[in-house]
Motif scaffolding. Structure first.
Motif, PDB file in Angstrom:
ATOM      1  N   VAL A 169       0.816  -1.024   0.068  1.00 32.25           N
ATOM      2  CA  VAL A 169      -0.093   0.182   0.200  1.00 32.25           C
ATOM      3  C   VAL A 169       0.808   1.403   0.176  1.00 32.25           C
ATOM      4  O   VAL A 169       1.763   1.555   0.881  1.00 32.25           O
ATOM      5  N   SER A 170       0.649   2.011  -0.902  1.00 33.33           N
ATOM      6  CA  SER A 170       1.601   3.364  -1.118  1.00 33.33           C
ATOM      7  C   SER A 170       1.340   4.068   0.105  1.00 33.33           C
ATOM      8  O   SER A 170       0.238   4.354   0.751  1.00 33.33           O
ATOM      9  N   LYS A 171       2.294   5.067   0.295  1.00 27.73           N
ATOM     10  CA  LYS A 171       2.256   6.010   1.562  1.00 27.73           C
ATOM     11  C   LYS A 171       1.019   6.793   1.280  1.00 27.73           C
ATOM     12  O   LYS A 171       0.187   7.382   1.963  1.00 27.73           O
ATOM     13  N   ALA A 172       0.869   7.485   0.042  1.00 22.92           N
ATOM     14  CA  ALA A 172      -0.244   8.284  -0.255  1.00 22.92           C
ATOM     15  C   ALA A 172      -1.598   7.407  -0.300  1.00 22.92           C
ATOM     16  O   ALA A 172      -2.441   8.278   0.517  1.00 22.92           O
ATOM     17  N   ALA A 173      -1.745   6.123  -0.598  1.00 26.80           N
ATOM     18  CA  ALA A 173      -3.079   5.561  -0.437  1.00 26.80           C
ATOM     19  C   ALA A 173      -3.266   5.597   1.147  1.00 26.80           C
ATOM     20  O   ALA A 173      -4.432   5.720   1.567  1.00 26.80           O
ATOM     21  N   LEU A 174      -2.303   5.113   1.893  1.00 25.66           N
ATOM     22  CA  LEU A 174      -2.404   4.908   3.304  1.00 25.66           C
ATOM     23  C   LEU A 174      -2.522   6.129   3.978  1.00 25.66           C
ATOM     24  O   LEU A 174      -3.814   6.319   4.685  1.00 25.66           O
ATOM     25  N   SER A 175      -2.307   7.295   3.622  1.00 22.65           N
ATOM     26  CA  SER A 175      -2.603   8.592   4.225  1.00 22.65           C
ATOM     27  C   SER A 175      -4.249   8.950   3.687  1.00 22.65           C
ATOM     28  O   SER A 175      -4.674   9.638   4.802  1.00 22.65           O
ATOM     29  N   ASP A 184      -5.021  18.350   9.617  1.00 21.41           N
ATOM     30  CA  ASP A 184      -3.775  18.737   9.211  1.00 21.41           C
ATOM     31  C   ASP A 184      -2.693  18.088   9.489  1.00 21.41           C
ATOM     32  O   ASP A 184      -1.961  18.053  10.742  1.00 21.41           O
ATOM     33  N   ALA A 185      -2.235  16.967   8.626  1.00 22.61           N
ATOM     34  CA  ALA A 185      -1.251  16.007   8.825  1.00 22.61           C
ATOM     35  C   ALA A 185       0.256  16.533   8.308  1.00 22.61           C
ATOM     36  O   ALA A 185       0.170  16.998   7.311  1.00 22.61           O
ATOM     37  N   SER A 186       1.103  16.413   9.295  1.00 19.53           N
ATOM     38  CA  SER A 186       2.557  16.556   8.840  1.00 19.53           C
ATOM     39  C   SER A 186       2.890  15.478   7.897  1.00 19.53           C
ATOM     40  O   SER A 186       2.409  14.604   7.448  1.00 19.53           O
ATOM     41  N   SER A 187       4.151  15.930   7.248  1.00 20.00           N
ATOM     42  CA  SER A 187       4.653  15.365   6.130  1.00 20.00           C
ATOM     43  C   SER A 187       5.005  13.742   6.560  1.00 20.00           C
ATOM     44  O   SER A 187       4.979  12.774   5.959  1.00 20.00           O
ATOM     45  N   TYR A 193       2.383   6.792  12.882  1.00 18.91           N
ATOM     46  CA  TYR A 193       1.577   5.979  12.975  1.00 18.91           C
ATOM     47  C   TYR A 193       1.980   4.385  12.701  1.00 18.91           C
ATOM     48  O   TYR A 193       1.419   3.622  13.402  1.00 18.91           O
ATOM     49  N   VAL A 194       2.748   4.496  11.801  1.00 20.04           N
ATOM     50  CA  VAL A 194       3.137   3.022  11.360  1.00 20.04           C
ATOM     51  C   VAL A 194       4.123   2.345  12.216  1.00 20.04           C
ATOM     52  O   VAL A 194       4.124   1.323  12.772  1.00 20.04           O
TER      53      VAL A 194
END
Length: 223
Positions: A169-175, A184-187, A193-194
């Motif tokens: 699962v890509s980081k973008a999809a997980l986000s 307002d999520a930081s980079s 969370y992982v």
């Protein structure tokens, strides 16, 4: 799991949004048809809850436009109109389910879970990955037979990964499954969370692997 709630009654929208968030869903709320159409043009959702009587663009128009773009997300119509003709129009436009107001919130949640299972082409009540189990009716995780305590966002991370059945699962999809439009999520929020979920899985033969440049996946390992 991420839900788009489209409801012009703000009091009902706020109440239902809070209820669904308590059940560990990520919920985006919009209050008119134009905003719903814009959200569906740019965001991915697992379920859409759609009122029919919306300003600026009716729910039926939103649904028709979404399906015309080959949107496949399950849609549950939530409306005060219980006329048979209205139900037929909604279902013919591509809705997957239809619930009339006033409704029982437990029934709505059961219908959401049913749509999620149907989307996965799976009628089973448990998803199992090694010592890790997800009970789909309650959305409770068990690790080695014991209940696993997770925050809402930790739950979103692990639920997304177990439903991917070991696929990356890509980081973008997980986000997208962890944060709503108003968050307002930081980079580096996903990494945080992982990391927290990894700590809770330690020593039980299940881990979250990182594939650099690709994303994350559940992996089995020697306990």
């Amino acid at each position: 799991m991420r839900i788009l709630l489209v409801e012009d009654n703000r009091e009902l929208s706020d109440w239902l949004g809070r209820l669904l968030r308590k059940s560990r869903y990520v919920v985006d709320c919009v209050h008119d048809g134009a905003d719903a159409d814009a959200a569906l043009s740019t965001q991915h959702y697992d379920v859409i809850i759609l009122d029919m009587g919306l300003p600026h663009m009716t729910g039926l128009e939103v649904l028709q436009r979404f399906r015309s773009r080959r949107g496949l997300t399950p849609v549950i119509i939530l409306t005060a109109n219980d006329a048979v003709t209205s139900r037929i129009a909604g279902l013919d436009a591509g809705a997957d389910d239809y619930l009339v107001k006033p409704f029982d919130p437990d029934e709505l949640e059961a219908r959401i879970r049913a749509q999620l299972r149907r989307r996965q082409n799976d009628k089973t009540l448990r998803v199992i990955f090694g010592a890790l189990e997800l009970e789909t009716n309650t959305r409770q995780f068990l690790l080695a037979g014991e209940a696993l305590s997770l925050t809402q966002r930790e739950h979103a991370v692990l639920e997304t990964l177990i439903l991917a059945s070991g696929r990356v699962v890509s980081k973008a999809a997980l986000s997208e499954t962890v944060f709503g439009l108003d968050d307002d999520a930081s980079s580096n929020a996903i990494e945080i969370y992982v990391h927290r979920v990894r700590k809770k899985l330690e020593g039980q033969g299940v881990a979250i692997g990182t594939l650099r440049g690709l994303g994350y996946a559940l992996r089995k390992q020697d306990a």
